[in-house]
Design an enzyme around this catalytic site. Structure first.
Site, PDB file in Angstrom:
ATOM      1  N   ASP A   1       0.864  -1.175   0.000  1.00 36.06           N
ATOM      2  CA  ASP A   1       0.000   0.000   0.000  1.00 36.06           C
ATOM      3  C   ASP A   1       0.912   1.241   0.000  1.00 36.06           C
ATOM      4  O   ASP A   1       2.136   1.142   0.125  1.00 36.06           O
ATOM      5  CB  ASP A   1      -0.956  -0.014   1.189  1.00 36.06           C
TER       6      ASP A   1
HETATM    7  C1  BGC Z   1      -5.080   3.090   0.135  1.00 33.70           C
HETATM    8  C2  BGC Z   1      -5.264   2.064  -0.952  1.00 33.70           C
HETATM    9  C3  BGC Z   1      -5.109   2.682  -2.301  1.00 33.70           C
HETATM   10  C4  BGC Z   1      -3.769   3.366  -2.382  1.00 33.70           C
HETATM   11  C5  BGC Z   1      -3.461   3.976  -3.717  1.00 33.70           C
HETATM   12  C6  BGC Z   1      -3.845   3.922  -0.076  1.00 33.70           C
HETATM   13  O1  BGC Z   1      -3.789   4.980   0.827  1.00 33.70           O
HETATM   14  O2  BGC Z   1      -5.039   2.453   1.380  1.00 33.70           O
HETATM   15  O3  BGC Z   1      -6.526   1.458  -0.812  1.00 33.70           O
HETATM   16  O4  BGC Z   1      -5.257   1.695  -3.287  1.00 33.70           O
HETATM   17  O5  BGC Z   1      -3.710   4.377  -1.393  1.00 33.70           O
HETATM   18  O6  BGC Z   1      -4.202   5.092  -3.970  1.00 33.70           O
END
Ligand code: BGC
Length: 765
Positions: A290
């Site tokens: 993530d």
């Molecule tokens: C979130 C994810 C997301 C990623 C990319 C993160 O902060 O937890 O769910 O896919 O950002 O945008």
């Protein structure tokens, strides 16, 4: 004889096809291996590590504090494997051009995005969609999103989010499918099938990325990014199956979660990413972190950037999202023998394989066709689907005196801060959706009601009067706009409007960014400004229809007393106004059922229907001393899992079981009659629950094991069949083996987890 012959023939054909399929897969795999090995033979160490680097040049929603810089130069040097947050076919083509013309080995980039509930055409939030319990429809929504996103240059989506959650304080419940493992697993698989279509590499398919692996939905106290801690048995039984279902459905990638598991952050958790995911589950795709999750392990207290980056690689991470820990430290770690070349090679190979599967080596511009983009993006069929999905996501929580559906005559007072609003219709995580293209409820109602209805509108209240709260919510734009008029003026206008009407429809709830990422709440009621409005409207004595927008279950004890009818509509996306109007006026008879319990108050959280009995269960009736209960509130939720009303009624009768005892390999056919006993055509979601009465580990009081959505005309009946097999009776024992133990089971057929209409017992021998 003829019958046997036909059966034999079709079995042989099936066998031949499956062998042919396997042979074909083997040849494709062999071709891919040869290609990737040859390519890797030419790559320098720096270029290999470059493939593990995922950047965002900005433009999307930035959820961390870091934005990648110098992206063009890095691409040209071969230091980037993929990008996300680049939206639009032209921009993606330009970025791809850099990679395939400027970088030494011309390796194409992979382009990802948060396509969570639709792409540019925005569908209802996932929690809403899950309330349709309509697997083909959910799959279709993902198919449409894939078609639209791939036409616009993307080939990788950060969805499905399959985190089971039992705590509505956590704002990200909006992105998931609720509290139930069985339903959540079915939806996870349906979404992967929808995104990935017939096969990866088709021009309208995108690679799914199941997230957030794992247990992200179990954050303590519902506070986002917080610690999780749970027993293995709970993990295996309730939290892990939806991820596994997505992987079994073929999901090409997995995203790690921010939380720790057994004291080790998921992103450095070798047990999770290698032993469980790859070795036990046989996952063959790639793992991405993530957003800056590697870097965040410094704050978790695991060491400096070099240490945490090495830990992540060794645990099984292949791609580093945004943090650039891999590109800045892995070479040094290799020199110091803190990581091995094999580990770097394995990660690089998996990223290249994903690109190969997506057909990017064959044609790096495979998803970059402007004509297809023009045809698919925001096309009429997708808007139409958004409307249907919206109507099917609504859950009717209360409908006294059959106030709904509304008559298409008379005067309606439409009030509330969300009644004539565009900026909150899309809901959280609609990064590519343009809120200005949304249909507000006022417009939808006017259009659906036609000229026979006089609709009067008044705002009535701000979403919240609290300016400091509004500031926190408004980080992505003005979702809470505080009116220049005073709250008293707004209220007076609403009451004057209500006085002229036959019925009042109040559209209230959360602003869209009051749920979603980093949007945890400790009070999950509707804000006070709106509570005042509802109280005043209830005082008028007019029938009061409350339409609730929210990204989570809310506490609605007072509102449930005040309202004549309550309709939970979640956040519906672009067609919100039309879809809600379709339901309010009866063009569509609501059929949604809750996939998360609505607590009576926050103190009941975590709350879920498949709880354990305890040694001192509270019996039916008044609270008893020395029982598992509260002094100040009942144990049960206000609205339970599986609950939702219809404009019609359904009768359940005549339950039969083909056998009352079964041995291991046998099945039981369960049948009963369902009749539509009301005046409207409608759909009922019939639910099958089981309880294992005696087992080697404690079992929940009930568990959803099957369901069907049945459509019936008024007066029509249908015999509904379910099959009970050993799989439905199995669970994880204390050795984490999946077993079915002999004994008695209760079988319950219900209209919700708390509304069991038919019951029987049977025995597993
Ligand atoms: C979130 C994810 C997301 C990623 C990319 C993160 O902060 O937890 O769910 O896919 O950002 O945008």
């Amino acid at each position: 004889m003829k019958h046997t012959h036909t059966l034999l023939k079709s079995a042989l054909v099936a066998l031949a096809l499956s062998v042919a399929g396997q042979v074909q897969a083997q040849t494709t795999d062999a071709k891919m291996n040869t290609f990737v090995s040859a390519l890797m033979g030419k790559m320098t160490l720096e270029e290999k590590i470059g493939q593990l680097n995922l950047l965002t040049p900005g433009g999307g929603v930035l959820t961390g504090s870091v934005v990648s810089s110098d992206v063009e130069a890095k691409i040209s040097k071969g230091n980037v494997g993929g990008l996300f947050g680049v939206i639009g076919v032209e921009k993606i083509r330009q970025a791809q051009e850099l990679a395939v013309t400027k970088s030494r080995l011309k390796i194409p980039l992979i382009f990802g995005s948060d396509v969570i509930h639709g792409y540019k055409t925005t569908f209802p939030i996932p929690l809403g969609l899950s309330c349709s319990w309509d697997l083909p429809l959910i799959e279709h929504s993902a198919r449409l999103a894939a078609t639209e996103a791939s036409a616009d240059g993307l080939c990788w989506v950060y969805s499905p989010m399959v985190d089971i959650a039992r705590d509505p304080r956590w704002g990200r419940v909006a992105e998931g499918s609720g509290e139930d493992t069985y339903l959540g697993s079915k939806i996870a698989a349906a979404m992967v099938h929808g995104y990935q279509g017939n096969r990866l590499g088709d021009k309208n398919s995108v690679m799914a990325c199941v997230k957030h692996f794992a247990l992200y939905g179990a954050a303590e106290a519902g506070r986002d990014y917080n610690t999780t801690d749970m027993s293995r048995i709970k993990m295996y039984e309730y939290y892990l199956p939806p991820y596994k279902a997505a992987i079994d459905a073929g999901a090409g990638s997995v995203m790690t979660s921010f939380n720790e598991i057994d004291g080790i952050p998921a992103t450095a958790n070798k047990w999770l990413l290698t032993d469980l995911l790859r070795k036990q589950w046989g996952f063959k795709g790639f793992v991405v972190t993530d957003y800056t999750a590697i870097n965040e392990m410094m704050a978790h207290g695991l060491g400096n950037l070099q240490t945490v980056s090495a830990l992540a690689l060794k645990a099984g991470v292949d791609m580093d999202m945004v943090g650039e820990g891999f590109v800045t430290t892995l070479q040094q770690s290799l020199k110091e023998h803190k990581v091995t070349l094999t580990e770097i090679n394995d990660a690089c190979r998996r990223v290249l394989e994903a690109k190969y599967k997506l057909g990017l080596f064959e044609d790096p511009y495979r998803y970059c066709n402007t004509a297809t983009a023009t045809k698919e993006v925001l096309s009429a069929d997708k808007r139409q689907a958004a409307r249907e999905l919206g109507a099917r996501s609504c859950v009717l929580l209360k409908n006294d005196r059959q106030t709904l559906p509304l008559k298409k005559s008379g005067t309606i007072a439409l009030v509330g801060p969300l009644a004539n609003n565009k900026s909150n219709m899309l809901g959280t995580w609609a990064v590519s959706g343009d809120a200005q293209l949304s249909v507000p409820v006022l417009d939808g109602m006017k259009q659906v009601a036609g000229s026979g209805v006089n609709i009067l509108y008044a705002k009535g209240a701000n979403i919240s009067d609290d300016t400091s709260f509004a500031k926190k919510v408004n980080v992505f734009g003005e979702r809470i706009d505080i009116d220049t008029r005073t709250p008293e003026q707004l209220l007076t206008e609403a009451l004057t409007t209500a006085a002229k009407a036959d019925v009042v429809v109040a559209v209230v709830g959360e602003a869209s960014e009051m749920s979603g990422e980093a949007a945890s709440r400790s009070d999950i009621g509707i804000p006070e400004s709106q509570r005042k409005l509802l109280a005043a409207l209830a005082q008028t004595g007019k029938p009061l229809v409350v339409v609730l927008m929210s990204g989570r279950p809310l506490t609605l004890t007072t509102e449930n007393e005040q309202a004549t009818s309550l309709l939970e509509v979640w956040f519906q996306g672009h067609e919100a106004g039309n879809a809600i109007a379709d339901v309010l006026f009866g063009n569509y008879n609501p059929s949604g059922k809750l996939t998360m319990s609505f607590p009576r108050n926050v103190g009941q959280i975590p709350i879920y229907y498949n709880y354990k009995n305890t040694g001192r269960p509270q019996p039916e009736g008044p609270t008893q001393k020395f029982r598992s209960n509260y002094l100040d509130v009942a144990n049960d939720p206000l609205f339970p899992f599986g609950y939702g009303l219809s404009y019609t009624t359904f009768k359940y009768e005549g339950l039969t079981l083909s056998a009352n005892k079964i041995s291991g390999g046998k099945t039981i056919d369960v049948a009963f009659k369902l009749t539509n006993t009301g005046a409207y055509a409608g759909e009922e979601i019939v639910q099958l629950y089981l309880r294992d009465q005696e087992a080697s580990v404690t079992r929940p009081v009930k568990e959803l094991k099957d369901f069907q959505k049945i459509k019936l005309q008024p007066g029509e009946s249908k015999t509904v069949h379910f099959t009970i097999d050993k799989e439905k009776l199995s669970f994880f024992n204390s050795q984490l083996q999946w077993v079915a133990e002999p004994g008695t089971f209760d079988l319950m057929i219900g209209a919700s987890s708390a509304d069991i209409r038919l019951k029987e017992t049977f025995e597993l021998l």
